[in-house]
Design a protein around this motif. Sequence first.
Motif, mmCIF file in Angstrom:
data_model
loop_
_atom_site.group_PDB
_atom_site.id
_atom_site.type_symbol
_atom_site.label_atom_id
_atom_site.label_comp_id
_atom_site.label_asym_id
_atom_site.label_seq_id
_atom_site.Cartn_x
_atom_site.Cartn_y
_atom_site.Cartn_z
ATOM 1 N N TRP A 279 0.845 -1.193 0.000
ATOM 2 C CA TRP A 279 0.000 0.000 0.000
ATOM 3 C C TRP A 279 0.876 1.238 0.000
ATOM 4 C CZ3 TRP A 279 -0.192 4.190 3.180
ATOM 5 C CH2 TRP A 279 -1.311 5.030 3.055
ATOM 6 N N MET A 280 0.457 2.261 -0.717
ATOM 7 C CA MET A 280 1.208 3.500 -0.705
ATOM 8 C C MET A 280 0.312 4.660 -1.093
ATOM 9 S SD MET A 280 3.201 2.915 -4.205
ATOM 10 C CE MET A 280 3.106 1.220 -3.718
ATOM 11 N N GLN A 281 0.786 5.836 -0.844
ATOM 12 C CA GLN A 281 0.062 7.029 -1.255
ATOM 13 C C GLN A 281 0.455 7.429 -2.662
ATOM 14 O OE1 GLN A 281 0.786 9.882 1.947
ATOM 15 N NE2 GLN A 281 -1.289 9.475 2.683
ATOM 16 N N GLY B 229 4.077 8.000 -4.811
ATOM 17 C CA GLY B 229 5.159 7.157 -4.324
ATOM 18 C C GLY B 229 5.690 6.207 -5.385
ATOM 19 N N SER B 230 6.680 5.435 -4.975
ATOM 20 C CA SER B 230 7.319 4.475 -5.874
ATOM 21 C C SER B 230 7.320 3.097 -5.238
ATOM 22 C CB SER B 230 8.766 4.899 -6.166
ATOM 23 O OG SER B 230 8.811 6.157 -6.801
ATOM 24 N N LEU B 231 7.379 2.103 -6.106
ATOM 25 C CA LEU B 231 7.380 0.725 -5.623
ATOM 26 C C LEU B 231 8.078 -0.139 -6.647
ATOM 27 C CD1 LEU B 231 6.171 -1.000 -3.264
ATOM 28 C CD2 LEU B 231 4.288 -1.536 -4.826
ATOM 29 N N THR C 96 -3.801 0.947 -8.883
ATOM 30 C CA THR C 96 -4.253 -0.086 -7.945
ATOM 31 C C THR C 96 -4.703 -1.329 -8.702
ATOM 32 O OG1 THR C 96 -4.902 1.483 -6.240
ATOM 33 C CG2 THR C 96 -6.014 -0.647 -6.228
ATOM 34 N N VAL D 176 -2.887 1.967 -4.249
ATOM 35 C CA VAL D 176 -2.404 3.346 -4.225
ATOM 36 C C VAL D 176 -3.539 4.233 -3.747
ATOM 37 C CG1 VAL D 176 -1.324 5.199 -5.521
ATOM 38 C CG2 VAL D 176 -0.889 2.815 -6.156
#
Length: 126
Positions: free
Chosen positions: A10-12, A15-17, A90, A124
Amino acid sequence: VQLQAFGGGWMQAGGSLRLSCATYGYTSDDFAIVWFRQAPGKGREALACIGNTRGQKLYVDAVRSRFTISSDKAKSTAYLQMTNMKPEDTGTYYCAAASPEHFCSGYLGGSGLDYWGKGTQVTVSS
């Protein structure tokens, strides 16, 4: 042959992943890895493809500016680096493999894929 995708979370937004796709059991180096995703309630969408030995890359236009596919042949692992992520990113992300490696254009169209890994969930938040 088995594939395992991992690294979701999970991220806002913004952001990066980095996702990883580990491959096991290939007896030949002549294959490509393809990343897909499936958003809730939608069909599976191809994202990017990379050849295992020559490293040629192909992206769909929708993610070309934000996603980078790469691979580490020694680790038998492909990666998908995602930046400036958006809520519409997402979904469940999958990796698939196919031979020979030079047919990325076809694989991104969904043709000729031999093996699939289980997906990893990416969420996201705005």
